[in-house]
Scaffold this motif. Structure first.
Motif, PDB file in Angstrom:
ATOM      1  N   SER A 200     -12.087  -3.661  -6.549  1.00 51.70           N
ATOM      2  CA  SER A 200     -12.386  -2.428  -5.816  1.00 51.70           C
ATOM      3  C   SER A 200     -11.246  -2.248  -4.809  1.00 51.70           C
ATOM      4  O   SER A 200     -10.409  -3.156  -4.659  1.00 51.70           O
ATOM      5  N   PRO A 201     -11.167  -1.106  -4.101  1.00 52.04           N
ATOM      6  CA  PRO A 201     -10.024  -0.875  -3.207  1.00 52.04           C
ATOM      7  C   PRO A 201      -9.737  -2.014  -2.227  1.00 52.04           C
ATOM      8  O   PRO A 201      -8.571  -2.307  -1.946  1.00 52.04           O
ATOM      9  N   LYS A 202     -10.774  -2.711  -1.750  1.00 50.92           N
ATOM     10  CA  LYS A 202     -10.545  -3.777  -0.753  1.00 50.92           C
ATOM     11  C   LYS A 202      -9.764  -4.963  -1.342  1.00 50.92           C
ATOM     12  O   LYS A 202      -9.222  -5.781  -0.607  1.00 50.92           O
ATOM     13  N   HIS A 203      -9.735  -5.064  -2.676  1.00 52.06           N
ATOM     14  CA  HIS A 203      -9.051  -6.193  -3.302  1.00 52.06           C
ATOM     15  C   HIS A 203      -7.559  -5.940  -3.522  1.00 52.06           C
ATOM     16  O   HIS A 203      -6.854  -6.804  -4.030  1.00 52.06           O
TER      17      HIS A 203
ATOM     18  N   ASP B 166       0.825  -1.224   0.000  1.00 52.32           N
ATOM     19  CA  ASP B 166       0.000   0.000   0.000  1.00 52.32           C
ATOM     20  C   ASP B 166       0.856   1.269   0.000  1.00 52.32           C
ATOM     21  O   ASP B 166       0.381   2.348  -0.342  1.00 52.32           O
TER      22      ASP B 166
ATOM     23  N   THR C 117      -3.936  -5.267  -1.780  1.00 45.90           N
ATOM     24  CA  THR C 117      -3.405  -5.597  -0.458  1.00 45.90           C
ATOM     25  C   THR C 117      -2.638  -4.441   0.184  1.00 45.90           C
ATOM     26  O   THR C 117      -2.057  -3.605  -0.510  1.00 45.90           O
ATOM     27  N   SER C 118      -2.668  -4.415   1.507  1.00 45.23           N
ATOM     28  CA  SER C 118      -1.829  -3.460   2.237  1.00 45.23           C
ATOM     29  C   SER C 118      -0.734  -4.223   2.992  1.00 45.23           C
ATOM     30  O   SER C 118      -0.047  -3.673   3.829  1.00 45.23           O
TER      31      SER C 118
ATOM     32  N   TYR D  38      -2.645  -8.175  -5.170  1.00 47.07           N
ATOM     33  CA  TYR D  38      -3.991  -8.590  -4.785  1.00 47.07           C
ATOM     34  C   TYR D  38      -4.055  -8.870  -3.280  1.00 47.07           C
ATOM     35  O   TYR D  38      -3.047  -9.234  -2.667  1.00 47.07           O
ATOM     36  N   GLU D  39      -5.264  -8.752  -2.693  1.00 48.04           N
ATOM     37  CA  GLU D  39      -5.465  -9.178  -1.297  1.00 48.04           C
ATOM     38  C   GLU D  39      -6.244 -10.495  -1.305  1.00 48.04           C
ATOM     39  O   GLU D  39      -7.454 -10.517  -1.538  1.00 48.04           O
TER      40      GLU D  39
ATOM     41  N   ALA E 249      -9.538 -10.955   0.893  1.00 46.79           N
ATOM     42  CA  ALA E 249     -10.662 -10.013   0.777  1.00 46.79           C
ATOM     43  C   ALA E 249     -11.950 -10.787   0.545  1.00 46.79           C
ATOM     44  O   ALA E 249     -11.937 -11.933   0.071  1.00 46.79           O
ATOM     45  N   GLU E 250     -13.048 -10.147   0.880  1.00 45.20           N
ATOM     46  CA  GLU E 250     -14.364 -10.762   0.704  1.00 45.20           C
ATOM     47  C   GLU E 250     -14.566 -11.115  -0.775  1.00 45.20           C
ATOM     48  O   GLU E 250     -14.238 -10.349  -1.668  1.00 45.20           O
TER      49      GLU E 250
END
Length: 683
Positions: A371-374, A23, A376-377, A197-198, A201-202
């Motif tokens: 979307s932003p949640k996908h 991130d 990774t940080s 990628y995360e 994520a959901e």
């Protein structure tokens, strides 16, 4: 303190200096033309830590370095002035080198600084040979010396020091040695986070994870032909655009013979000889500019080589070919009206010879919309390191790995076998770069490989007909000799009865309670035991009696039906009856139960999309089916490819609609022996 999960901690422990918090890259707001790997290199060197304060100071340092030393192309004259005024200046730029053979010297070229003839020593060139192969990004010390002249011209810029930003030398032993410190699921998460990628994520299922990972296959397998068609915003070209300096994106319609293959007048080999992967973005538009690029591309996709008149024989390349494009309709609609290659441009979407060379069709319609949640940080490998890892894996191969445990089924031709083996090889390289994998791992990768190649073949069958009829892809366990068939989710989606050969013990039938019919699935499991029968899923006494009578018939006729080793007294049989559609289940399923029990005992697959109608009395008589035409029609409409029916119903065949008979075979039987011959899939 930054909140780090266990995987972050583990990565820092084993790969400090090679990992970066993903991130942080997004938070550095600088000119859009700074490549990701430049940012990540600086961040990895300054912020490969879990200490918040050190990260903050490190990020300030990164921003300072970029603002003072990164050269934007429009500032090139200012940079020339700074180098002259200060006598020596440090810049971040892309440096390449060419040999001037007439003068026997190397010239350095700095891309953004617009320095074309920089002086550079032979020693620096030998130290960083990649400068001769397209160039590297580096932190470069440039000095100003107005006394360097050739003839009347002054060449004052001198490269004195280079610190590469892309790794100038690479050793993959670290990745091989450290892979064992991570579990399989941890390693998969590391790879996905390295792509940005995360994985947790959901909406990111295990299947989505493997589909995302599959996008890396063309980077680790040479000459791998890959297609992904799906909705917009699923990140189809991201991997090839941002993740590696070894791939190139070709926009629709830009594929010329000179650019891709060989330049007619100079004889210089094009993109297939220079890159690891060529991605045709928006392949739903026209892909090739020249008509004669298509036959060359077919040759190349088949063998990794091509020949062209005047080019001096055969030319080879290692670049993988990727086709990306959008499908704008739901996949069900596309399948009902045409085929899954139909969104491609007209020049190739019905060219079966071209399409048959595709190794892997990734179902883009299953992908998540990003979307932003996908994003990774967490920590992942820095892009420069990761791209070198992927490149290094191209040198090894595991194409024969599956042969230790499995053989491929009869429907796979040579042109299907190669893609399957290459896919398995690529997934082993990504997931087990140290070569440590299990039989179960191979099984997982083999099923992915068979599905992705079968998707190509199924569409070819829709376009080209009988030439491509053999699509029942399977693999055989060498130890148990058990055969497993691999279907396609989208083919199964619209039908309750799967179109692949049925696993042992599974059969379909239909019953009626007067006017209304029901679709019934019978599942039988046989385990070593003492002769017990267990019936689940149904409370109707008549149906239970029907099943028990069939069981008793087999028991009474074991000598003719079963071998000694398959005797019912050695097995406990569980039969589950499921009502899939329509009215309540009634009796009249004896023949389907018979086939389910026998195939479960012998571990034999049943024919593709099989349903059985009729009943076997305790004495072995075959009973006629009532509501014959309705039952056959219902089974056919729900995917049955073959409905085996009693001979006594022969005169009613004319009542079955012709469209049903066009989609479904209706063979007849008059005893249990004929039923077995027509139901069980022969080896």
């Amino acid at each position: 303190m930054a909140v780090l999960n266990d995987l972050d901690t583990k990565l820092l422990e084993h790969f400090r200096g090679y990992v970066v918090k993903k991130d942080l890259v997004l938070s550095v707001k600088v000119g859009a033309n700074v490549p990701v790997f430049v940012l990540e290199y600086l961040i990895a060197n300054s912020c490969s830590t879990d200490d918040d304060e050190k990260i903050r100071i490190g990020m300030e340092n990164v921003k300072k370095v970029l603002s003072e030393h990164y050269v934007n192309p429009e500032e090139s004259s200012l940079i020339h002035s700074k180098i002259r005024e200060k006598g020596r200046y440090k810049i971040i730029d892309k440096i390449s080198v060419e040999l001037d053979s007439k003068k026997d010297i190397y010239w350095a070229k700095l891309q953004n600084s617009n320095i074309k003839n920089g002086n550079i020593s032979d020693g620096l060139v030998k130290q960083h040979e990649k400068m001769l192969m397209g160039g590297i990004w580096a932190i470069i010390d440039v000095e100003y010396d107005p006394n360097i002249r050739i003839g009347q011209n002054i060449f004052p810029f001198v490269i004195t020091q280079i610190k590469p930003i892309q790794l100038s030398s690479f050793d993959n032993s670290k990745i091989l040695n450290k892979r064992k410190e991570f579990t399989k699921s941890e390693w998969l998460d590391v790879l996905l986070r390295s792509c940005g990628y995360e994985p947790n994520a959901e909406g990111v299922s295990d299947r989505i994870k493997m589909l995302l990972l599959s996008r890396l296959l063309p980077m680790v397998e040479s000459n791998f032909n890959f297609i992904e068609l799906g909705p917009r915003s699923t990140g189809k070209s991201f991997v090839f655009k941002e993740l590696t300096p070894y791939a190139v994106l070709v926009s629709g319609g830009q594929g010329t013979v000179a650019k891709l293959f060989v330049h007619g007048s100079t004889g210089k080999v094009g993109a297939v000889g220079q890159w690891d992967a060529i991605c045709f973005d928006e392949a739903t538009d026209k892909i090739f500019k020249d008509r004669d690029a298509i036959p060359l591309m077919k040759d190349y996709m088949e063998s990794g080589s091509f020949s062209r008149a005047g080019s001096g024989g055969e030319i080879t390349g290692v670049a993988s070919i990727i086709l990306n494009g959008n499908i704008n309709q739901p996949v069900e609609t596309v399948l009902q009206t045409s085929h899954l290659f139909s969104p491609l441009s007209d020049e190739v979407n019905s060219d079966t010879a071209f399409l048959d060379r595709i190794h892997f069709y990734l179902p883009g319609w299953e992908m998540i919309k990003f979307s932003p949640k996908h994003f990774t940080s967490s920590f992942g490998f820095s892009t420069d390191y990761f791209s070198e890892v992927l490149k290094s894996l191209r040198r090894v191969t595991y194409t024969d790995a599956l042969e230790k445990y499995y053989s491929l089924g009869a429907h796979l031709k040579q042109r299907d076998t190669k893609p399957v083996k290459k896919t398995v090889s690529g997934l082993i390289k990504l997931m087990h770069p140290d070569g440590e994998y299990t039989k179960e791992d191979i099984k997982e990768y083999l099923e992915i490989a068979l599905e992705m190649r079968r998707r190509v073949k199924e569409q070819l069958k829709r376009i080209g007909g009988m030439e491509f009829w053999d699509t029942n892809f399977s693999y055989i366990d060498k130890e148990s000799q058990e055969e497993f068939f691999v279907g396609l989710p989208e083919e199964k989606g619209s039908h309750l009865i799967e179109s692949t050969p049925l696993p042992p013990g599974i059969c379909y039938s239909s019953t009626s309670d007067g006017e209304n019919v029901a679709l019934v699935r019978i599942e039988t499991v046989a385990v070593a035991g003492s002769g017990k029968l267990n019936i689940t899923g149904v409370n109707n006494t008549a149906v239970k009696e029907n099943i028990k009578n069939t069981y008793q018939y087999i028991k009474a006729n074991e000598k003719t039906i079963l071998s000694d080793k398959h005797s019912l007294k050695n097995y406990d049989i569980t039969i589950q009856v499921t009502n899939l559609l329509g009215a309540a289940i009634s009796s009249g399923i004896g023949s389907a139960v018979y086939i389910a029990i026998v195939s479960a005992l012998y571990k034999k697959n049943l024919k593709a999309g099989l349903a059985v109608l009729g009943n076997i009395s305790v004495g072995g008589a075959i009973e006629r089916v009532i509501n014959f035409a309705d039952k056959v029609t219902m089974l056919s409409e729900n995917g049955a490819k073959s409905v085996i029916v009693p001979m006594d119903n022969l005169n009613e065949l004319s009542n079955v609609p012709p469209t049903v008979l066009g989609n479904t075979d209706v063979p007849f039987y008059q005893n249990s022996q004929m039923l077995m011959q027509k139901a069980i899939l022969l080896d």
